[in-house]
Design a protein around this motif. Structure first.
Motif, PDB file in Angstrom:
ATOM      1  N   ASN A   1     -40.629  46.497 116.177  1.00 38.25           N
ATOM      2  CA  ASN A   1     -39.394  46.938 115.532  1.00 38.25           C
ATOM      3  C   ASN A   1     -38.268  45.886 115.521  1.00 38.25           C
ATOM      4  N   MET A   2     -37.859  45.411 116.685  1.00 40.00           N
ATOM      5  CA  MET A   2     -36.700  44.512 116.692  1.00 40.00           C
ATOM      6  C   MET A   2     -37.031  43.151 116.093  1.00 40.00           C
ATOM      7  N   PHE A   3     -38.218  42.608 116.425  1.00 39.53           N
ATOM      8  CA  PHE A   3     -38.579  41.318 115.835  1.00 39.53           C
ATOM      9  C   PHE A   3     -38.623  41.459 114.306  1.00 39.53           C
ATOM     10  N   GLY A   4     -39.154  42.594 113.842  1.00 46.01           N
ATOM     11  CA  GLY A   4     -39.268  42.817 112.399  1.00 46.01           C
ATOM     12  C   GLY A   4     -37.917  42.953 111.727  1.00 46.01           C
ATOM     13  N   ASP A   5     -36.984  43.577 112.430  1.00 43.44           N
ATOM     14  CA  ASP A   5     -35.629  43.737 111.903  1.00 43.44           C
ATOM     15  C   ASP A   5     -35.048  42.351 111.597  1.00 43.44           C
ATOM     16  N   ILE A   6     -35.197  41.458 112.555  1.00 47.95           N
ATOM     17  CA  ILE A   6     -34.591  40.128 112.422  1.00 47.95           C
ATOM     18  C   ILE A   6     -35.379  39.272 111.418  1.00 47.95           C
ATOM     19  N   LEU A   7     -36.701  39.255 111.570  1.00 52.20           N
ATOM     20  CA  LEU A   7     -37.510  38.375 110.702  1.00 52.20           C
ATOM     21  C   LEU A   7     -37.477  38.818 109.243  1.00 52.20           C
ATOM     22  N   SER A   8     -37.424  40.153 108.994  1.00 50.55           N
ATOM     23  CA  SER A   8     -37.435  40.593 107.585  1.00 50.55           C
ATOM     24  C   SER A   8     -36.122  40.203 106.903  1.00 50.55           C
ATOM     25  N   ASP A   9     -35.019  40.228 107.646  1.00 49.53           N
ATOM     26  CA  ASP A   9     -33.758  39.766 107.053  1.00 49.53           C
ATOM     27  C   ASP A   9     -33.807  38.265 106.791  1.00 49.53           C
TER      28      ASP A   9
ATOM     29  N   LYS B   1     -44.087  38.298 121.612  1.00 50.13           N
ATOM     30  CA  LYS B   1     -43.535  37.384 122.623  1.00 50.13           C
ATOM     31  C   LYS B   1     -44.425  37.540 123.853  1.00 50.13           C
ATOM     32  N   ALA B   2     -45.742  37.317 123.618  1.00 51.21           N
ATOM     33  CA  ALA B   2     -46.735  37.615 124.651  1.00 51.21           C
ATOM     34  C   ALA B   2     -46.675  36.666 125.836  1.00 51.21           C
ATOM     35  N   ASN B   3     -45.938  35.556 125.696  1.00 50.16           N
ATOM     36  CA  ASN B   3     -45.792  34.663 126.852  1.00 50.16           C
ATOM     37  C   ASN B   3     -44.803  35.216 127.876  1.00 50.16           C
ATOM     38  N   VAL B   4     -44.060  36.286 127.499  1.00 49.99           N
ATOM     39  CA  VAL B   4     -43.060  36.856 128.413  1.00 49.99           C
ATOM     40  C   VAL B   4     -43.226  38.371 128.601  1.00 49.99           C
ATOM     41  N   LEU B   5     -43.434  39.102 127.508  1.00 47.13           N
ATOM     42  CA  LEU B   5     -43.318  40.560 127.552  1.00 47.13           C
ATOM     43  C   LEU B   5     -44.664  41.281 127.687  1.00 47.13           C
ATOM     44  N   ASP B   6     -44.726  42.252 128.599  1.00 44.08           N
ATOM     45  CA  ASP B   6     -45.929  43.079 128.721  1.00 44.08           C
ATOM     46  C   ASP B   6     -46.211  43.845 127.435  1.00 44.08           C
ATOM     47  N   SER B   7     -45.138  44.380 126.818  1.00 46.66           N
ATOM     48  CA  SER B   7     -45.341  45.153 125.581  1.00 46.66           C
ATOM     49  C   SER B   7     -45.992  44.265 124.517  1.00 46.66           C
ATOM     50  N   SER B   8     -45.670  42.981 124.508  1.00 41.99           N
ATOM     51  CA  SER B   8     -46.270  42.060 123.542  1.00 41.99           C
ATOM     52  C   SER B   8     -47.725  41.763 123.895  1.00 41.99           C
ATOM     53  N   ARG B   9     -48.028  41.713 125.192  1.00 38.26           N
ATOM     54  CA  ARG B   9     -49.426  41.461 125.578  1.00 38.26           C
ATOM     55  C   ARG B   9     -50.296  42.640 125.165  1.00 38.26           C
ATOM     56  N   LEU B  10     -49.749  43.876 125.313  1.00 39.55           N
ATOM     57  CA  LEU B  10     -50.495  45.047 124.848  1.00 39.55           C
ATOM     58  C   LEU B  10     -50.633  44.988 123.327  1.00 39.55           C
ATOM     59  N   TRP B  11     -49.529  44.637 122.657  1.00 44.78           N
ATOM     60  CA  TRP B  11     -49.530  44.515 121.195  1.00 44.78           C
ATOM     61  C   TRP B  11     -50.667  43.591 120.761  1.00 44.78           C
ATOM     62  N   ARG B  12     -50.734  42.417 121.390  1.00 42.49           N
ATOM     63  CA  ARG B  12     -51.722  41.405 121.008  1.00 42.49           C
ATOM     64  C   ARG B  12     -53.149  41.930 121.213  1.00 42.49           C
TER      65      ARG B  12
ATOM     66  N   ILE C   1     -43.633  41.483 105.047  1.00 48.52           N
ATOM     67  CA  ILE C   1     -43.311  41.724 106.461  1.00 48.52           C
ATOM     68  C   ILE C   1     -43.582  43.182 106.764  1.00 48.52           C
ATOM     69  N   MET C   2     -44.399  43.440 107.784  1.00 49.26           N
ATOM     70  CA  MET C   2     -44.670  44.821 108.201  1.00 49.26           C
ATOM     71  C   MET C   2     -44.059  45.035 109.569  1.00 49.26           C
ATOM     72  N   ARG C   3     -43.035  45.888 109.579  1.00 52.61           N
ATOM     73  CA  ARG C   3     -42.264  46.117 110.812  1.00 52.61           C
ATOM     74  C   ARG C   3     -42.525  47.533 111.324  1.00 52.61           C
ATOM     75  N   GLU C   4     -42.831  47.655 112.618  1.00 51.88           N
ATOM     76  CA  GLU C   4     -42.962  48.970 113.230  1.00 51.88           C
ATOM     77  C   GLU C   4     -41.554  49.575 113.281  1.00 51.88           C
ATOM     78  N   LEU C   5     -41.433  50.841 112.880  1.00 50.97           N
ATOM     79  CA  LEU C   5     -40.086  51.370 112.611  1.00 50.97           C
ATOM     80  C   LEU C   5     -39.623  52.470 113.563  1.00 50.97           C
ATOM     81  N   THR C   6     -40.517  53.012 114.365  1.00 52.84           N
ATOM     82  CA  THR C   6     -40.091  54.184 115.151  1.00 52.84           C
ATOM     83  C   THR C   6     -40.300  54.018 116.654  1.00 52.84           C
TER      84      THR C   6
END
Ligand code: NAD
Length: 361
Positions: free
Chosen positions: A247-255, A195-206, A137-142
């Motif tokens: 960051n937050m998705f990674g926090d949850i998924l890595s656990d 969460k590109a179906n809802v969030l702009d930040s996710s659409r940029l991420w994608r 799992i690679m999580r963005e941290l900052t």
């Protein structure tokens, strides 16, 4: 080759497990003709006891000067330790956040590996995990929600709160590049989670991840929505190689991913910056309940040292030899108390370190 490693034993079981990781590294150095020079640094409770603060400038400067940092774990028992009578910014955990920030560590790597010998500890059905699995799992941290602007306020007599999730393309690109580079050294599959179906930040991420993927034709990329990913991790974990996420998705998924392996004493981690530098530590805490008893499982720290060899020192063959030694010891039925099962041989912390060192080829 000569390497300078900053060593932070930390608190609780930290010194015991770091000692065993160093033992394994020393064996690697001897077998492969390297020289590891260790600089011991204080952080967390140990630093509070010595200097009154959880992180000093000296620790930061010496860590920066090293090729990599190997850490145990920090913190104590929040109910009994005097460290927790200090204000939050002076407590052990503040030292950890402080050093991550000072070293610019933006990429957090958490492998979730299910060894077939430890399959009984996995809470999933046997047919889903047969042969084990190996996920990074690679999580963005900052960036993202944890670092965005936030406020709590009252509007028309109603309490409101806002947190802001912001990413810029550079923050996304640098971790995507790391993920593709790491996938190249593994099975060559990246699953980018958003969460590109809802969030702009996710659409940029994608879209930025797609741009980076164009430079890595040998790596296959797919996108997955975070809710689906949470489900797939328990439905079919074997499908994943590298999971790349914010960051937050990674926090949850890595656990979630680490818990499906069932063995907290086996989980390594790394935090990297944009050079080859990184900080390597087990995912677990300082286990004050078993500190000083020679009972802790040192394998998570030994596997963190292996990640250090691979990612910071570019010693892939040596890292493989450590990973294989761990597998061999498990195959041979040796266990610390936390992963003990019927018919196996119980080892203490230092016996486990020695056993793994003996298997370094
Ligand atoms: P913990 O991970 O230390 O312990 C949880 C349980 O797992 C305990 O029963 C412990 O004995 C067991 N355990 C953990 N590591 C083990 C190992 N290597 N071998 C065998 N058993 C092991 O979590 P906690 O009790 O919630 O936290 C204790 C302290 O650690 C707290 O001060 C917390 O803030 C700190 N902490 C530090 C880090 C870090 O340094 N990165 C991470 C998590 C927690």
């Amino acid at each position: 080759m000569k390497y300078n490693i900053a060593c932070i034993p930390g608190d609780g079981i930290g010194p015991e497990i770091v000692r065993e990781a160093v033992r394994v590294l020393d064996t690697v150095a001897e077998k492969y003709g390297h020289e590891f020079k260790y600089t011991e640094l204080l952080l967390g409770g140990a630093s509070i006891d010595a200097y009154g603060v959880p992180l000093t400038d000296e620790t930061v400067e010496k860590a920066k000067a090293a090729d990599a940092v190997l850490m145990g774990s920090i913190g104590g028992d929040a109910k009994t330790s005097p460290w927790y009578r200090l204000e939050p910014s002076k407590r052990p955990e503040a030292g950890l956040l402080g050093i991550r920030k000072a070293l610019g560590l933006f990429a957090n790597l958490r492998p979730a590996v299910l060894y077939k010998e430890l399959a009984a500890a996995c809470p999933l059905k046997e047919e889903l995990t047969e042969g084990g699995f190996d996920i990074m799992i690679m999580r963005e941290l900052t960036g993202g929600l944890y670092f965005g602007e936030r406020k709590t306020y009252v509007e028309n007599g109603i309490r409101c709160a806002v947190d802001t999730l912001t990413y810029n393309e550079n923050e996304i690109r640098r971790i995507a590049v790391k993920a593709f580079e790491i996938a190249k050294k593994r099975r060559g599959i990246v699953t980018s989670v958003d969460k590109a179906n809802v969030l702009d930040s996710s659409r940029l991420w994608r879209s930025v991840v797609d741009e980076v993927a164009a430079d890595y034709p040998e790596v296959s990329l797919s996108h997955m929505l975070v809710d689906n990913c949470a489900m797939q991790l328990v439905r079919d974990p074997k499908q994943f190689d590298v999971i790349l996420t914010e960051n937050m998705f990674g926090d949850i998924l890595s656990d979630e991913a680490s818990m499906v392996t069932g063995s907290i004493g086996m989980l390594a981690s790394a935090s990297l910056n944009d050079t080859s530098f990184g900080l390597y530590e087990p995912s677990h805490g300082s286990a004050p309940d078993i500190a000083g008893m020679n009972k802790a499982n040192p394998i998570a720290t030994i596997l963190s040292a292996s990640m250090m060899l691979r990612f910071s020192l570019d010693l892939g063959r040596e890292a493989d030899s450590v990973d294989n030694a761990v597998k061999k010891v498990l195959e041979d039925g040796y266990r610390t108390g936390d992963i003990m099962s019927e018919g196996c041989t119980a080892l203490s912390t230092d016996e486990m370190g020695k056993k793994i060192s003996e298997k370094i080829l």
